[in-house]
Design an enzyme around this catalytic site. Structure first.
Site, mmCIF file in Angstrom:
data_model
loop_
_atom_site.group_PDB
_atom_site.id
_atom_site.type_symbol
_atom_site.label_atom_id
_atom_site.label_comp_id
_atom_site.label_asym_id
_atom_site.label_seq_id
_atom_site.Cartn_x
_atom_site.Cartn_y
_atom_site.Cartn_z
ATOM 1 N N CYS A 52 0.860 -1.176 0.000
ATOM 2 C CA CYS A 52 0.000 0.000 0.000
ATOM 3 C C CYS A 52 0.906 1.238 0.000
ATOM 4 O O CYS A 52 1.794 1.343 0.853
ATOM 5 C CB CYS A 52 -0.911 0.008 1.218
ATOM 6 S SG CYS A 52 -1.881 1.538 1.354
ATOM 7 N N ASP A 59 -0.434 -5.759 0.464
ATOM 8 C CA ASP A 59 -1.714 -6.062 -0.173
ATOM 9 C C ASP A 59 -1.506 -7.329 -0.992
ATOM 10 O O ASP A 59 -0.509 -7.450 -1.712
ATOM 11 C CB ASP A 59 -2.156 -4.921 -1.096
ATOM 12 C CG ASP A 59 -2.618 -3.696 -0.334
ATOM 13 O OD1 ASP A 59 -3.273 -3.864 0.708
ATOM 14 O OD2 ASP A 59 -2.340 -2.583 -0.789
#
Length: 154
Positions: A52, A59
């Site tokens: 992120c 992620d």
């Protein structure tokens, strides 16, 4: 059966350093042995990871790439290294997904390509991203991507 020309490959069959970023990653291609025949090629990356850009948290996604080659195939080791290069790359889900698709289209000039990126929830909601170059050609078998939608505890 014709032998595939691998003379231009630099990574396959040799020790290759992991690229530090997607920009540094070298995607390679080989001639499609069945140019003129429509068929679907699928790559699945069930453990794709990026970062992120705001929080630095990982992620994770299950990515499925389908394409119908024209003259070129992506060399799989280079694709694996390219996808792995996102592990420390800060970008939003949408940017990662579309960047991967556009880079493959630029490299391969496929007849058709689609990408489905099924991102695992972080913060309560999954953000799935889907893109394709256009309508799939008629008469080519293109299986469903087979990734169930996120159901949480439901």
């Amino acid at each position: 059966m014709a032998k595939t020309d691998v003379s231009g490959l630099t990574q396959l069959g040799s020790e290759t350093k992991m690229p530090a970023s997607p920009e540094e990653a070298l995607l390679e291609r080989v001639p499609a042995g069945h140019s003129g025949t429509q068929y679907t090629v699928r790559f699945t990356a069930p453990e794709f990871t990026s970062m992120c850009p705001m929080t630095g948290q990982p992620d994770c996604a299950h990515i499925v790439i389908d394409y119908i080659p024209r003259d070129w195939l992506v060399e799989s080791k280079s694709l694996k290294l390219y996808l792995h290069s996102f592990r420390n790359h800060g970008a939003f889900h949408e940017d990662c997904t579309i960047d991967i698709a556009k880079r493959l289209v630029a490299l391969l000039d496929p007849e058709w390509l689609r990408i489905g990126a099924y991102w695992y929830p972080r913060g309560g909601i999954p953000i799935d991203v889907f893109w394709q170059t256009g309508a799939p050609p008629a008469g080519v078998w293109i299986p469903d991507q087979g990734v169930a939608p996120y159901r949480g505890r439901g």
